[in-house]
Motif scaffolding. Structure first.
Motif, PDB file in Angstrom:
ATOM      1  N   GLU A  22       0.838  -1.194   0.000  1.00  0.00           N
ATOM      2  CA  GLU A  22       0.000   0.000   0.000  1.00  0.00           C
ATOM      3  C   GLU A  22       0.871   1.240   0.000  1.00  0.00           C
ATOM      4  O   GLU A  22       1.930   1.271   0.626  1.00  0.00           O
ATOM      5  CB  GLU A  22      -0.907   0.020   1.230  1.00  0.00           C
ATOM      6  CG  GLU A  22      -2.183  -0.759   1.050  1.00  0.00           C
ATOM      7  CD  GLU A  22      -3.103  -0.641   2.262  1.00  0.00           C
ATOM      8  OE1 GLU A  22      -2.817   0.154   3.152  1.00  0.00           O
ATOM      9  OE2 GLU A  22      -4.098  -1.380   2.287  1.00  0.00           O
ATOM     10  N   GLY A  23       0.423   2.267  -0.710  1.00  0.00           N
ATOM     11  CA  GLY A  23       1.163   3.514  -0.757  1.00  0.00           C
ATOM     12  C   GLY A  23       2.061   3.632  -1.973  1.00  0.00           C
ATOM     13  O   GLY A  23       2.582   4.696  -2.255  1.00  0.00           O
ATOM     14  N   ARG A  24       2.264   2.537  -2.672  1.00  0.00           N
ATOM     15  CA  ARG A  24       3.072   2.597  -3.886  1.00  0.00           C
ATOM     16  C   ARG A  24       2.164   2.982  -5.054  1.00  0.00           C
ATOM     17  O   ARG A  24       0.941   2.966  -4.932  1.00  0.00           O
ATOM     18  CB  ARG A  24       3.735   1.251  -4.146  1.00  0.00           C
ATOM     19  CG  ARG A  24       4.714   0.911  -3.044  1.00  0.00           C
ATOM     20  CD  ARG A  24       5.699  -0.142  -3.457  1.00  0.00           C
ATOM     21  NE  ARG A  24       6.649  -0.354  -2.386  1.00  0.00           N
ATOM     22  CZ  ARG A  24       6.436  -1.194  -1.392  1.00  0.00           C
ATOM     23  NH1 ARG A  24       5.348  -1.920  -1.348  1.00  0.00           N
ATOM     24  NH2 ARG A  24       7.328  -1.314  -0.449  1.00  0.00           N
ATOM     25  N   THR A  25       2.762   3.328  -6.197  1.00  0.00           N
ATOM     26  CA  THR A  25       1.956   3.807  -7.308  1.00  0.00           C
ATOM     27  C   THR A  25       1.806   2.756  -8.386  1.00  0.00           C
ATOM     28  O   THR A  25       2.659   1.875  -8.543  1.00  0.00           O
ATOM     29  CB  THR A  25       2.604   5.056  -7.935  1.00  0.00           C
ATOM     30  OG1 THR A  25       3.934   4.724  -8.328  1.00  0.00           O
ATOM     31  CG2 THR A  25       2.643   6.204  -6.953  1.00  0.00           C
ATOM     32  N   GLY A  26       0.728   2.872  -9.136  1.00  0.00           N
ATOM     33  CA  GLY A  26       0.516   2.049 -10.325  1.00  0.00           C
ATOM     34  C   GLY A  26       0.434   0.561 -10.040  1.00  0.00           C
ATOM     35  O   GLY A  26      -0.158   0.123  -9.058  1.00  0.00           O
ATOM     36  N   THR A  27       1.078  -0.219 -10.909  1.00  0.00           N
ATOM     37  CA  THR A  27       0.988  -1.670 -10.796  1.00  0.00           C
ATOM     38  C   THR A  27       1.769  -2.201  -9.608  1.00  0.00           C
ATOM     39  O   THR A  27       1.552  -3.337  -9.206  1.00  0.00           O
ATOM     40  CB  THR A  27       1.516  -2.349 -12.074  1.00  0.00           C
ATOM     41  OG1 THR A  27       2.854  -1.928 -12.298  1.00  0.00           O
ATOM     42  CG2 THR A  27       0.673  -1.999 -13.268  1.00  0.00           C
ATOM     43  N   ASN A  28       2.656  -1.396  -9.039  1.00  0.00           N
ATOM     44  CA  ASN A  28       3.430  -1.856  -7.886  1.00  0.00           C
ATOM     45  C   ASN A  28       2.562  -2.111  -6.668  1.00  0.00           C
ATOM     46  O   ASN A  28       3.005  -2.743  -5.718  1.00  0.00           O
ATOM     47  CB  ASN A  28       4.517  -0.838  -7.526  1.00  0.00           C
ATOM     48  CG  ASN A  28       5.674  -0.890  -8.484  1.00  0.00           C
ATOM     49  OD1 ASN A  28       5.833  -1.860  -9.221  1.00  0.00           O
ATOM     50  ND2 ASN A  28       6.479   0.150  -8.485  1.00  0.00           N
ATOM     51  N   ARG A  29       1.323  -1.629  -6.673  1.00  0.00           N
ATOM     52  CA  ARG A  29       0.439  -1.922  -5.556  1.00  0.00           C
ATOM     53  C   ARG A  29      -0.747  -2.790  -5.953  1.00  0.00           C
ATOM     54  O   ARG A  29      -1.495  -3.229  -5.091  1.00  0.00           O
ATOM     55  CB  ARG A  29      -0.058  -0.634  -4.915  1.00  0.00           C
ATOM     56  CG  ARG A  29      -1.060   0.100  -5.749  1.00  0.00           C
ATOM     57  CD  ARG A  29      -1.795   1.121  -4.927  1.00  0.00           C
ATOM     58  NE  ARG A  29      -2.785   1.757  -5.776  1.00  0.00           N
ATOM     59  CZ  ARG A  29      -3.049   3.033  -5.775  1.00  0.00           C
ATOM     60  NH1 ARG A  29      -2.406   3.828  -4.961  1.00  0.00           N
ATOM     61  NH2 ARG A  29      -3.955   3.535  -6.574  1.00  0.00           N
ATOM     62  N   LYS A  30      -0.917  -3.022  -7.277  1.00  0.00           N
ATOM     63  CA  LYS A  30      -2.112  -3.730  -7.725  1.00  0.00           C
ATOM     64  C   LYS A  30      -1.837  -5.156  -8.187  1.00  0.00           C
ATOM     65  O   LYS A  30      -2.672  -6.036  -8.001  1.00  0.00           O
ATOM     66  CB  LYS A  30      -2.792  -2.957  -8.864  1.00  0.00           C
ATOM     67  CG  LYS A  30      -3.385  -1.644  -8.397  1.00  0.00           C
ATOM     68  CD  LYS A  30      -4.023  -0.898  -9.536  1.00  0.00           C
ATOM     69  CE  LYS A  30      -4.598   0.410  -9.036  1.00  0.00           C
ATOM     70  NZ  LYS A  30      -5.079   1.255 -10.109  1.00  0.00           N
ATOM     71  N   LEU A  31      -0.685  -5.374  -8.814  1.00  0.00           N
ATOM     72  CA  LEU A  31      -0.379  -6.696  -9.345  1.00  0.00           C
ATOM     73  C   LEU A  31       0.574  -7.425  -8.406  1.00  0.00           C
ATOM     74  O   LEU A  31       1.557  -6.855  -7.932  1.00  0.00           O
ATOM     75  CB  LEU A  31       0.263  -6.575 -10.737  1.00  0.00           C
ATOM     76  CG  LEU A  31      -0.551  -5.819 -11.787  1.00  0.00           C
ATOM     77  CD1 LEU A  31       0.179  -5.808 -13.112  1.00  0.00           C
ATOM     78  CD2 LEU A  31      -1.922  -6.432 -11.955  1.00  0.00           C
ATOM     79  N   VAL A  32       0.277  -8.693  -8.170  1.00  0.00           N
ATOM     80  CA  VAL A  32       1.022  -9.460  -7.170  1.00  0.00           C
ATOM     81  C   VAL A  32       2.490  -9.573  -7.537  1.00  0.00           C
ATOM     82  O   VAL A  32       3.370  -9.358  -6.694  1.00  0.00           O
ATOM     83  CB  VAL A  32       0.384 -10.859  -7.000  1.00  0.00           C
ATOM     84  CG1 VAL A  32       1.252 -11.743  -6.127  1.00  0.00           C
ATOM     85  CG2 VAL A  32      -0.992 -10.722  -6.402  1.00  0.00           C
ATOM     86  N   LYS A  33       2.769  -9.880  -8.786  1.00  0.00           N
ATOM     87  CA  LYS A  33       4.159 -10.087  -9.198  1.00  0.00           C
ATOM     88  C   LYS A  33       4.973  -8.802  -9.025  1.00  0.00           C
ATOM     89  O   LYS A  33       6.085  -8.808  -8.484  1.00  0.00           O
ATOM     90  CB  LYS A  33       4.183 -10.553 -10.659  1.00  0.00           C
ATOM     91  CG  LYS A  33       5.459 -11.213 -11.092  1.00  0.00           C
ATOM     92  CD  LYS A  33       5.268 -11.820 -12.466  1.00  0.00           C
ATOM     93  CE  LYS A  33       6.483 -12.615 -12.895  1.00  0.00           C
ATOM     94  NZ  LYS A  33       6.291 -13.221 -14.217  1.00  0.00           N
ATOM     95  N   ARG A  34       4.418  -7.679  -9.483  1.00  0.00           N
ATOM     96  CA  ARG A  34       5.110  -6.398  -9.373  1.00  0.00           C
ATOM     97  C   ARG A  34       5.193  -5.939  -7.920  1.00  0.00           C
ATOM     98  O   ARG A  34       6.183  -5.336  -7.492  1.00  0.00           O
ATOM     99  CB  ARG A  34       4.397  -5.337 -10.205  1.00  0.00           C
ATOM    100  CG  ARG A  34       4.464  -5.536 -11.707  1.00  0.00           C
ATOM    101  CD  ARG A  34       5.881  -5.371 -12.254  1.00  0.00           C
ATOM    102  NE  ARG A  34       6.468  -4.087 -11.928  1.00  0.00           N
ATOM    103  CZ  ARG A  34       6.331  -2.998 -12.663  1.00  0.00           C
ATOM    104  NH1 ARG A  34       5.648  -3.027 -13.792  1.00  0.00           N
ATOM    105  NH2 ARG A  34       6.875  -1.865 -12.277  1.00  0.00           N
ATOM    106  N   ALA A  35       4.146  -6.243  -7.137  1.00  0.00           N
ATOM    107  CA  ALA A  35       4.152  -5.852  -5.722  1.00  0.00           C
ATOM    108  C   ALA A  35       5.236  -6.610  -4.963  1.00  0.00           C
ATOM    109  O   ALA A  35       5.921  -6.039  -4.116  1.00  0.00           O
ATOM    110  CB  ALA A  35       2.790  -6.117  -5.096  1.00  0.00           C
TER     111      ALA A  35
END
Length: 116
Positions: A22-35
């Motif tokens: 939480e608090g990151r932008t774009g796909t870094n907070r929405k997609l599991v692999k990128r998160a």
């Protein structure tokens, strides 16, 4: 043998990961692999910067001591050498604090270092 379904476990793990992201932008907070990737990088940066913070603080203390020492007519290196000769064991954190908060005491310490 019964089939093992792991949807609940995966969902729980993914949910925990996305909450940490939480608090990151774009796909870094929405997609599991990128998160997961962002979280691993964040942990690596945190580990690195715990060491870096110590270096930064020491650098700041030295800058403050040098500025206060020069106001008292002595350079930083001569101040530290004089303190060692006078057998005064004050670390840089305390010296910097004295330089900022108590200029008179720092002036007396600088005078002792100059005479040593």
């Amino acid at each position: 043998m019964a089939r093992v379904k792991r949807g609940v476990t995966s969902h729980k793990r993914h949910k925990r990961l996305l909450q940490a992201a939480e608090g990151r932008t774009g796909t870094n907070r929405k997609l599991v692999k990128r998160a997961r990737e962002a979280e691993l990088h964040a942990l690596a940066y945190a580990t690195r910067d715990r060491k870096q913070r110590k270096r930064d603080m020491r650098e700041l203390w030295i800058i403050r001591i040098n500025a206060a020492a020069r106001l008292n007519g002595i350079s930083y290196s001569k101040l530290i050498a004089g303190l060692k000769k006078a057998d005064i064991e004050l670390d840089r954190k305390i010296l910097a604090d004295l330089a900022v908060r108590d200029a008179a005491t720092f002036g007396r310490i600088a005078e002792v270092a100059r005479s040593a």
